[in-house]
Design a protein around this motif. Sequence first.
Motif, PDB file in Angstrom:
ATOM      1  N   THR A   1       6.162 -18.153   8.556  1.00  0.00           N
ATOM      2  CA  THR A   1       5.553 -17.853   9.851  1.00  0.00           C
ATOM      3  C   THR A   1       5.508 -16.339  10.052  1.00  0.00           C
ATOM      4  OG1 THR A   1       6.400 -19.912  10.778  1.00  0.00           O
ATOM      5  CG2 THR A   1       5.696 -18.231  12.330  1.00  0.00           C
ATOM      6  N   LYS A   2       4.318 -15.795  10.239  1.00  0.00           N
ATOM      7  CA  LYS A   2       4.167 -14.349  10.406  1.00  0.00           C
ATOM      8  C   LYS A   2       4.807 -13.891  11.708  1.00  0.00           C
ATOM      9  CE  LYS A   2      -0.280 -14.053   7.941  1.00  0.00           C
ATOM     10  NZ  LYS A   2      -1.714 -13.696   8.068  1.00  0.00           N
ATOM     11  N   ALA A   3       5.475 -12.763  11.650  1.00  0.00           N
ATOM     12  CA  ALA A   3       6.047 -12.183  12.867  1.00  0.00           C
ATOM     13  C   ALA A   3       4.944 -11.700  13.792  1.00  0.00           C
ATOM     14  CB  ALA A   3       6.985 -11.034  12.516  1.00  0.00           C
ATOM     15  N   GLU A   4       3.833 -11.240  13.197  1.00  0.00           N
ATOM     16  CA  GLU A   4       2.662 -10.814  13.969  1.00  0.00           C
ATOM     17  C   GLU A   4       1.499 -11.719  13.609  1.00  0.00           C
ATOM     18  OE1 GLU A   4       1.824  -6.592  14.698  1.00  0.00           O
ATOM     19  OE2 GLU A   4       3.443  -6.153  13.289  1.00  0.00           O
ATOM     20  N   SER A   5       1.234 -12.678  14.454  1.00  0.00           N
ATOM     21  CA  SER A   5       0.148 -13.614  14.196  1.00  0.00           C
ATOM     22  C   SER A   5      -1.181 -12.870  14.137  1.00  0.00           C
ATOM     23  CB  SER A   5       0.107 -14.666  15.311  1.00  0.00           C
ATOM     24  OG  SER A   5      -0.924 -15.602  15.070  1.00  0.00           O
ATOM     25  N   GLY A   6      -1.992 -13.204  13.127  1.00  0.00           N
ATOM     26  CA  GLY A   6      -3.291 -12.554  12.978  1.00  0.00           C
ATOM     27  C   GLY A   6      -3.271 -11.341  12.078  1.00  0.00           C
ATOM     28  N   LEU A   7      -2.090 -10.919  11.659  1.00  0.00           N
ATOM     29  CA  LEU A   7      -1.991  -9.756  10.778  1.00  0.00           C
ATOM     30  C   LEU A   7      -2.318 -10.177   9.350  1.00  0.00           C
ATOM     31  CD1 LEU A   7      -1.144  -6.727  10.918  1.00  0.00           C
ATOM     32  CD2 LEU A   7       1.097  -7.467  10.120  1.00  0.00           C
ATOM     33  N   HIS A   8      -3.339  -9.577   8.761  1.00  0.00           N
ATOM     34  CA  HIS A   8      -3.762  -9.962   7.409  1.00  0.00           C
ATOM     35  C   HIS A   8      -2.888  -9.307   6.353  1.00  0.00           C
ATOM     36  CE1 HIS A   8      -6.332 -11.111   4.092  1.00  0.00           C
ATOM     37  NE2 HIS A   8      -6.368  -9.848   3.695  1.00  0.00           N
ATOM     38  N   TRP A   9      -2.367 -10.122   5.451  1.00  0.00           N
ATOM     39  CA  TRP A   9      -1.572  -9.613   4.324  1.00  0.00           C
ATOM     40  C   TRP A   9      -2.500  -9.379   3.141  1.00  0.00           C
ATOM     41  CZ3 TRP A   9       3.774 -12.472   3.725  1.00  0.00           C
ATOM     42  CH2 TRP A   9       4.469 -12.387   4.941  1.00  0.00           C
ATOM     43  N   ALA A  10      -2.561  -8.140   2.664  1.00  0.00           N
ATOM     44  CA  ALA A  10      -3.407  -7.822   1.517  1.00  0.00           C
ATOM     45  C   ALA A  10      -2.835  -8.387   0.225  1.00  0.00           C
ATOM     46  CB  ALA A  10      -3.587  -6.312   1.396  1.00  0.00           C
ATOM     47  N   SER A  11      -1.550  -8.692   0.222  1.00  0.00           N
ATOM     48  CA  SER A  11      -0.889  -9.285  -0.933  1.00  0.00           C
ATOM     49  C   SER A  11       0.355 -10.003  -0.436  1.00  0.00           C
ATOM     50  CB  SER A  11      -0.518  -8.214  -1.967  1.00  0.00           C
ATOM     51  OG  SER A  11       0.399  -7.293  -1.403  1.00  0.00           O
ATOM     52  N   LEU A  12       0.994 -10.752  -1.299  1.00  0.00           N
ATOM     53  CA  LEU A  12       2.235 -11.409  -0.899  1.00  0.00           C
ATOM     54  C   LEU A  12       3.386 -10.412  -0.876  1.00  0.00           C
ATOM     55  CD1 LEU A  12       3.748 -14.050  -0.196  1.00  0.00           C
ATOM     56  CD2 LEU A  12       4.184 -14.311  -2.652  1.00  0.00           C
ATOM     57  N   GLU A  13       3.424  -9.542  -1.883  1.00  0.00           N
ATOM     58  CA  GLU A  13       4.525  -8.605  -2.018  1.00  0.00           C
ATOM     59  C   GLU A  13       4.178  -7.252  -1.412  1.00  0.00           C
ATOM     60  OE1 GLU A  13       6.780  -9.221  -5.971  1.00  0.00           O
ATOM     61  OE2 GLU A  13       4.709  -9.725  -6.425  1.00  0.00           O
ATOM     62  N   TYR A  14       5.186  -6.630  -0.832  1.00  0.00           N
ATOM     63  CA  TYR A  14       4.981  -5.322  -0.230  1.00  0.00           C
ATOM     64  C   TYR A  14       4.663  -4.283  -1.299  1.00  0.00           C
ATOM     65  CZ  TYR A  14       5.927  -0.887   2.074  1.00  0.00           C
ATOM     66  OH  TYR A  14       5.822   0.396   2.560  1.00  0.00           O
ATOM     67  N   ASN A  15       3.684  -3.450  -1.017  1.00  0.00           N
ATOM     68  CA  ASN A  15       3.293  -2.378  -1.916  1.00  0.00           C
ATOM     69  C   ASN A  15       2.786  -1.231  -1.069  1.00  0.00           C
ATOM     70  OD1 ASN A  15       1.783  -0.656  -3.686  1.00  0.00           O
ATOM     71  ND2 ASN A  15       1.664  -2.326  -5.179  1.00  0.00           N
ATOM     72  N   GLN A  16       3.316  -0.041  -1.290  1.00  0.00           N
ATOM     73  CA  GLN A  16       2.916   1.109  -0.471  1.00  0.00           C
ATOM     74  C   GLN A  16       1.420   1.381  -0.556  1.00  0.00           C
ATOM     75  OE1 GLN A  16       5.405   4.372  -1.667  1.00  0.00           O
ATOM     76  NE2 GLN A  16       7.067   3.764  -0.303  1.00  0.00           N
ATOM     77  N   GLU A  17       0.818   1.061  -1.689  1.00  0.00           N
ATOM     78  CA  GLU A  17      -0.609   1.333  -1.861  1.00  0.00           C
ATOM     79  C   GLU A  17      -1.465   0.399  -1.020  1.00  0.00           C
ATOM     80  OE1 GLU A  17      -1.488   1.114  -5.962  1.00  0.00           O
ATOM     81  OE2 GLU A  17      -0.301   2.880  -6.508  1.00  0.00           O
ATOM     82  N   THR A  18      -0.925  -0.768  -0.636  1.00  0.00           N
ATOM     83  CA  THR A  18      -1.685  -1.721   0.176  1.00  0.00           C
ATOM     84  C   THR A  18      -1.047  -1.904   1.542  1.00  0.00           C
ATOM     85  OG1 THR A  18      -0.428  -3.564  -0.766  1.00  0.00           O
ATOM     86  CG2 THR A  18      -2.501  -2.977  -1.843  1.00  0.00           C
ATOM     87  N   ALA A  19      -0.367  -0.867   2.018  1.00  0.00           N
ATOM     88  CA  ALA A  19       0.350  -0.990   3.283  1.00  0.00           C
ATOM     89  C   ALA A  19      -0.559  -0.934   4.499  1.00  0.00           C
ATOM     90  CB  ALA A  19       1.416   0.095   3.394  1.00  0.00           C
ATOM     91  N   VAL A  20      -1.830  -0.501   4.355  1.00  0.00           N
ATOM     92  CA  VAL A  20      -2.765  -0.511   5.466  1.00  0.00           C
ATOM     93  C   VAL A  20      -3.300  -1.927   5.619  1.00  0.00           C
ATOM     94  CG1 VAL A  20      -4.924   0.381   6.382  1.00  0.00           C
ATOM     95  CG2 VAL A  20      -3.393   1.888   5.118  1.00  0.00           C
TER      96      VAL A  20
END
Length: 358
Positions: free
Chosen positions: A233-252
């Motif tokens: 469950t997303k903490a911020e509903s509607g926030l699009h994840w560019a990937s499953l894993e965190y990556n500084q290059e895709t942090a926007v």
Amino acid sequence: MADLERKAKEAFIDDHFELAVDLYTQVIALNPTNPDLFADRAQANIKLNNLTEAVADASRAIELDPSMAKAYLRKGIACMKLEEYQTAKAALEAGASLATEEPRFANLIKECDECIAEETGETKKQAVEAPLNTLSLKEEPEDISSKASMVTPSKSKYRHEFYQKPEEVVVTIFAKGIPASSVTVDFGEQILSVSIDVPGEDAYHFQTRLFGKITPDKCKFYVLSTKVEIRLTKAESGLHWASLEYNQETAVVKRITVSSEIAQRPTYPSSKPKRVDWDKIEAEVKKEEKDEKLDGDAALNKFFREIYQDADEDTRRAMKKSFVESNGTVLSTNWKEVGTKKVEGSPPDGMEMRKWEF
């Protein structure tokens, strides 16, 4: 095994953290139910900034010994560095109840409370502010229900993938006929940890720092006949994840909306100001290291600390191999010489207890 553990502790004290992790890993392979080994490797991983690995090690130590206060402390410190303040606070509070005389728990819990309050205030502020930027209306929104393959390690036992909806992310691990009792899933604020341990088979472990934060209490998982399905469950509903894993290059990230206007959010999570005093935490951890310092020649290798830290891969391999095979009496930097044969220990006659080569 005791000798190998001693060498691991000495390597840590001498700031040879990569060597310490390697040695602890060898000892754990021989004794996988010793909680102290996992707690100590967690501390070395914190030093190397291997934070998800540190959380996993500390969690395993807690699982093996729920009364180990230092494991809760190290899990709390690693989670704070990952900005998982709620998870960190829970671990620190559990540790504080076990070590009531230890002031570090209270200090770190106070810092967690400050960061949580700051984080909550910023979330409310962002909710009422207009978006910083707006994408062109000609830009087609992504299909929120379409599946995206996740990067799978080459040696992974099971294949897995994920897809997302505005309010949740669904991770699927394709594992057939797995008993529900063999599956363990832990949810952190921004960490997912999955273990599948079937008796008689190699254990499967998957842990990652997630692209965005989740609400652990609302997350669930299901063990089905052909797969394990995990719903985050997303903490911020509607926030699009560019990937499953965190990556500084895709942090926007982008916020998914049902309207024609697609808002582009500020950088997440690095846009949040940080107030954690890491110098203070470092000093506290250093104090703990001094308390655990061994007697003997543990401080002998200060000169070689710089050699190891600045060395290339072959030199490090030579140092590790010669140090372990010689029972700590030889430390060579010449891989061509030690890589093709077993390194014999120097005779304990006081003539030469270590061999240094350049």
